[in-house]
Enzyme design. Sequence first.
Site, mmCIF file in Angstrom:
data_model
loop_
_atom_site.group_PDB
_atom_site.id
_atom_site.type_symbol
_atom_site.label_atom_id
_atom_site.label_comp_id
_atom_site.label_asym_id
_atom_site.label_seq_id
_atom_site.Cartn_x
_atom_site.Cartn_y
_atom_site.Cartn_z
ATOM 1 N N GLN A 90 0.842 -1.192 0.000
ATOM 2 C CA GLN A 90 0.000 0.000 0.000
ATOM 3 C C GLN A 90 0.886 1.254 0.000
ATOM 4 O O GLN A 90 0.375 2.353 -0.127
ATOM 5 C CB GLN A 90 -0.873 0.011 1.266
ATOM 6 C CG GLN A 90 -1.860 -1.132 1.326
ATOM 7 C CD GLN A 90 -2.477 -1.241 2.709
ATOM 8 O OE1 GLN A 90 -2.080 -2.060 3.534
ATOM 9 N NE2 GLN A 90 -3.449 -0.392 2.979
ATOM 10 N N HIS A 137 -1.405 1.195 -4.534
ATOM 11 C CA HIS A 137 -1.728 2.624 -4.409
ATOM 12 C C HIS A 137 -0.836 3.497 -5.279
ATOM 13 O O HIS A 137 -0.821 4.718 -5.117
ATOM 14 C CB HIS A 137 -1.624 3.067 -2.949
ATOM 15 C CG HIS A 137 -2.751 2.565 -2.095
ATOM 16 N ND1 HIS A 137 -2.735 2.584 -0.730
ATOM 17 C CD2 HIS A 137 -3.944 2.017 -2.438
ATOM 18 C CE1 HIS A 137 -3.861 2.067 -0.252
ATOM 19 N NE2 HIS A 137 -4.606 1.710 -1.272
ATOM 20 N N THR A 140 0.280 -2.971 8.544
ATOM 21 C CA THR A 140 -0.957 -2.449 7.984
ATOM 22 C C THR A 140 -2.115 -2.952 8.831
ATOM 23 O O THR A 140 -2.083 -4.088 9.307
ATOM 24 C CB THR A 140 -1.142 -2.889 6.526
ATOM 25 O OG1 THR A 140 -2.417 -2.448 6.076
ATOM 26 C CG2 THR A 140 -1.068 -4.391 6.356
ATOM 27 N N SER A 141 -3.087 -2.115 9.058
ATOM 28 C CA SER A 141 -4.214 -2.558 9.862
ATOM 29 C C SER A 141 -4.971 -3.653 9.121
ATOM 30 O O SER A 141 -5.409 -3.459 7.997
ATOM 31 C CB SER A 141 -5.142 -1.382 10.136
ATOM 32 O OG SER A 141 -6.362 -1.866 10.616
ATOM 33 N N GLU A 201 0.627 -2.461 16.616
ATOM 34 C CA GLU A 201 -0.588 -2.474 17.441
ATOM 35 C C GLU A 201 -1.413 -3.726 17.138
ATOM 36 O O GLU A 201 -1.435 -4.185 16.001
ATOM 37 C CB GLU A 201 -1.467 -1.260 17.096
ATOM 38 C CG GLU A 201 -0.764 0.084 17.212
ATOM 39 C CD GLU A 201 -0.611 0.511 18.646
ATOM 40 O OE1 GLU A 201 -1.377 -0.024 19.498
ATOM 41 O OE2 GLU A 201 0.254 1.350 18.933
#
Length: 242
Positions: A97, A115, A187-188, A214
């Site tokens: 991305q 992207h 990346t989430s 996270e």
Amino acid sequence: MQIDIAAYKRIVVLTGAGVSVASSLRPYRGPGGVWEEHDVARLGHADALIERPRDTWDLFGGMREHVLAARPNAAHVALARWEASLRSEQEFLLITQNVDGLHQQAGSRNVCEIHGNIMYTRCSNFDCTLERFRDTAAHQDHVPTCTLCGQTLRPDIVLFGEELPVRPSWVARRALSDCDLFLAIGTSGTVAPASNFAREAPHAGARTIYLDLEPMQERSPAFQEEYLGRAEELLPRLIGLD
Ligand SMILES: [Zn+2]
């Protein structure tokens, strides 16, 4: 905690902003993100390109100098070394991305930029035959126009409000529908397009791994394993190339 990378034949890796943070490139979102200073969703929207192209270049042209100064970090290098270490019957696709081109700079070869790439410029006129070209200029003083058709030139990235380009999406989905190992890094896993891509891999029976700083905010059933930490530290260890 180590992946036997020789055991997989069709490997797909998806990377996001978390991979480039250690190269001093700021993510859009989160603490220290570009969003804190710029209204990215407005300036970087497809509508701005039509109505206020100067805003588009103000934002993304300004990012070019940061990208030019950035260097690949240990996460980029580990992915390039992984690809280079494969046997001939193993396939490897790196979907990213990120628009910074750092994977290619590190030596990755089979890279699918969903992207686009901020260091390239193209014509905003879809019917124009001008080829995209590498362009380091920021164009913050005046909006560049196409030498062939006179329309506004634009950075070759997906703007907010735009669809993902057809070909890279197709390449990504095809690889995912047939992979046996899928890693999402930095990346989430719960936000599109990563979430959509992640959903395809389990259908193929793949081992699915999520690696990010996270934890997933909402745990996605698409991922069997989750490793938390900095990509540049965790990834080389995880794939045994540290
Ligand atoms: Zn043109």
